[in-house]
Write an enzyme that holds these catalytic residues in place. Structure first.
Site, PDB file in Angstrom:
ATOM      1  N   ARG A  98       0.894  -1.171   0.000  1.00  0.00           N
ATOM      2  CA  ARG A  98       0.000   0.000   0.000  1.00  0.00           C
ATOM      3  C   ARG A  98       0.921   1.206   0.000  1.00  0.00           C
ATOM      4  O   ARG A  98       1.701   1.392   0.942  1.00  0.00           O
ATOM      5  CB  ARG A  98      -0.904  -0.029   1.228  1.00  0.00           C
ATOM      6  CG  ARG A  98      -1.645   1.270   1.452  1.00  0.00           C
ATOM      7  CD  ARG A  98      -2.756   1.159   2.481  1.00  0.00           C
ATOM      8  NE  ARG A  98      -3.904   0.482   1.914  1.00  0.00           N
ATOM      9  CZ  ARG A  98      -5.138   0.522   2.427  1.00  0.00           C
ATOM     10  NH1 ARG A  98      -5.377   1.220   3.524  1.00  0.00           N
ATOM     11  NH2 ARG A  98      -6.131  -0.129   1.850  1.00  0.00           N
ATOM     12  N   GLN A 128     -10.034  -3.819  -3.634  1.00  0.00           N
ATOM     13  CA  GLN A 128     -11.353  -3.313  -3.247  1.00  0.00           C
ATOM     14  C   GLN A 128     -12.370  -3.577  -4.355  1.00  0.00           C
ATOM     15  O   GLN A 128     -13.481  -4.050  -4.106  1.00  0.00           O
ATOM     16  CB  GLN A 128     -11.255  -1.801  -2.961  1.00  0.00           C
ATOM     17  CG  GLN A 128     -12.577  -1.173  -2.580  1.00  0.00           C
ATOM     18  CD  GLN A 128     -13.095  -1.683  -1.242  1.00  0.00           C
ATOM     19  OE1 GLN A 128     -12.368  -1.691  -0.266  1.00  0.00           O
ATOM     20  NE2 GLN A 128     -14.340  -2.125  -1.194  1.00  0.00           N
ATOM     21  N   CYS A 257     -16.534   1.600   0.301  1.00  0.00           N
ATOM     22  CA  CYS A 257     -15.364   0.756   0.594  1.00  0.00           C
ATOM     23  C   CYS A 257     -14.993   0.801   2.074  1.00  0.00           C
ATOM     24  O   CYS A 257     -14.327  -0.100   2.566  1.00  0.00           O
ATOM     25  CB  CYS A 257     -14.185   1.214  -0.256  1.00  0.00           C
ATOM     26  SG  CYS A 257     -13.743   2.936   0.042  1.00  0.00           S
TER      27      CYS A 257
HETATM   28  N1   CP Z   1     -11.365  -0.194   2.153  1.00  0.00           N
HETATM   29  C1   CP Z   1     -10.098  -0.305   2.609  1.00  0.00           C
HETATM   30  O1   CP Z   1      -9.146  -0.492   1.848  1.00  0.00           O
HETATM   31  O2   CP Z   1      -9.991  -0.200   3.961  1.00  0.00           O
HETATM   32  P1   CP Z   1      -8.644  -0.085   4.795  1.00  0.00           P
HETATM   33  O3   CP Z   1      -8.029   1.247   4.446  1.00  0.00           O
HETATM   34  O4   CP Z   1      -9.076  -0.158   6.224  1.00  0.00           O
HETATM   35  O5   CP Z   1      -7.726  -1.201   4.405  1.00  0.00           O
HETATM   36  N1  NVA Z   2      -9.907   6.740  -1.263  1.00  0.00           N
HETATM   37  C1  NVA Z   2      -9.560   6.267   0.047  1.00  0.00           C
HETATM   38  C2  NVA Z   2      -9.798   4.809   0.161  1.00  0.00           C
HETATM   39  C3  NVA Z   2      -9.538   4.216   1.502  1.00  0.00           C
HETATM   40  C4  NVA Z   2      -9.726   2.754   1.534  1.00  0.00           C
HETATM   41  C5  NVA Z   2      -8.108   6.612   0.342  1.00  0.00           C
HETATM   42  O1  NVA Z   2      -7.263   6.518  -0.561  1.00  0.00           O
HETATM   43  O2  NVA Z   2      -7.814   6.977   1.476  1.00  0.00           O
END
Ligand code: CP
Ligand code: NVA
Length: 301
Positions: A98, A128, A257
């Site tokens: 991430r 997601q 999400c």
């Molecule tokens: N929706 C999602 O990716 O949640 P997290 O940021 O908690 O992993």
């Molecule tokens: N768009 C949001 C999604 C979180 C799961 C972000 O990038 O923070």
């Protein structure tokens, strides 16, 4: 050739079908492709769903997840991204990350002998979207010809949702404030991927009419917190509320999400109401992660 998962748009419709079939298969049917092997899970940003769903998916496939925070790895500060990828491939059968910058993932994929999986970047959130289409299938049945309406920021979540919906043959509608929309290249890509149609505009009450799924996300993504006040102002009128849901199909589902900010992108009445499927959608993250990992490891249904 190594199969990476950086974007839904990299998948064919047949690949998507394969991942979703694997996701819906009993765990035992997947044959423990990670038995005795490791999976690196590197997070430059916070997470609840992605970390837990990925750790559990790795365990279900017989492997051992190793979680590391981005600060400990130090992409391009402690050492170059490429060196991290080359070291990790010696320990792990798959590396998931991430990241703030999508280029971190493409740079890893360019040198890695093991699959690189995107666990969210500034560009996209494919894991997601896999859970999103899995949930829509469970709730709506066959998706070709159905309509998904996304209300809000055309961000990482919207991009991947649009791509997965397009690959599924859906009508895709994007209701985004001016300045937060998909550009023409993105719209063209959705059509090339197989969307039944793509419409974009700045008036959500027009774009949700008759939709079978209404989806939204936070107005302020991780890393954009400095812009909170200005974004809240620009996104006024884009709150998914009961009035907006009443314009969608009577059996429409509401999707998010998560994490959600009640009173901003969605009202509490909608997200906690009978049309909301957000927890089923969240729980599907683990099944989707298992299907995605099995797919990049070469398992086929
Ligand atoms: N929706 C999602 O990716 O949640 P997290 O940021 O908690 O992993
Ligand atoms: N768009 C949001 C999604 C979180 C799961 C972000 O990038 O923070």
């Amino acid at each position: 050739m190594t199969t990476h998962l950086l974007d839904i748009a990299d998948l064919t419709a047949a690949d998507l079908e394969s991942v979703l079939t694997l996701a819906a298969s009993p765990v035992e049917a997947l044959g423990r492709p990670l038995a005795g092997l490791g999976a690196a899970l590197i997070f430059e940003k916070p997470s609840a769903r992605t970390r837990h769903s990925m750790e559990m998916a790795v365990v279900q496939l017989g492997g051992h997840p190793v979680f590391t925070r981005g600060e400990e790895i130090g992409f391009d500060t402690r050492e170059p991204v490429e060196d991290v990828a080359r070291i990790m491939e010696g320990f792990h059968a798959v590396v998931a990350a991430r990241v703030y910058e999508h280029a971190t993932l493409t740079r890893m994929a360019a040198v890695s002998a093991v699959p690189i999986v995107n666990m969210l970047s500034d560009h996209s959130h494919p894991l997601q979207a896999l859970a999103d289409v899995l949930t829509m299938r469970q709730r709506l049945g066959a998706l070709a010809g159905r309509t998904v309406a996304y209300v809000g920021d055309y961000n990482n979540v919207a991009r991947s949702l649009g791509e997965a919906s397009a690959l599924s043959g859906m009508h895709v509608r994007l209701a985004c404030p001016m300045g937060f929309e998909a550009d023409d290249v993105e719209i063209e890509r959705l059509l090339l991927l197989g969307a039944a149609s793509v419409e974009q505009g700045n008036r959500p009450i027009e774009l949700v009419v008759g939709a079978h799924a209404v989806h939204t996300d936070t107005w302020i993504s991780m890393g954009q917190e400095h812009d909170t006040a200005s974004r809240r102002q620009k996104f006024e009128g884009f709150t998914v509320n009961e009035e907006m849901m009443s314009l969608a199909d009577p059996d429409a589902i509401f999707m998010h999400c998560l994490p959600a900010y009640r009173g901003f992108e969605v009202t509490a009445e909608v997200i906690d109401g009978p049309q909301s499927v957000v927890f089923q959608q969240g729980h599907n993250r683990m099944h989707a992660a298992r299907g995605a990992l099995a797919h990049v490891l070469g398992v086929r249904p």
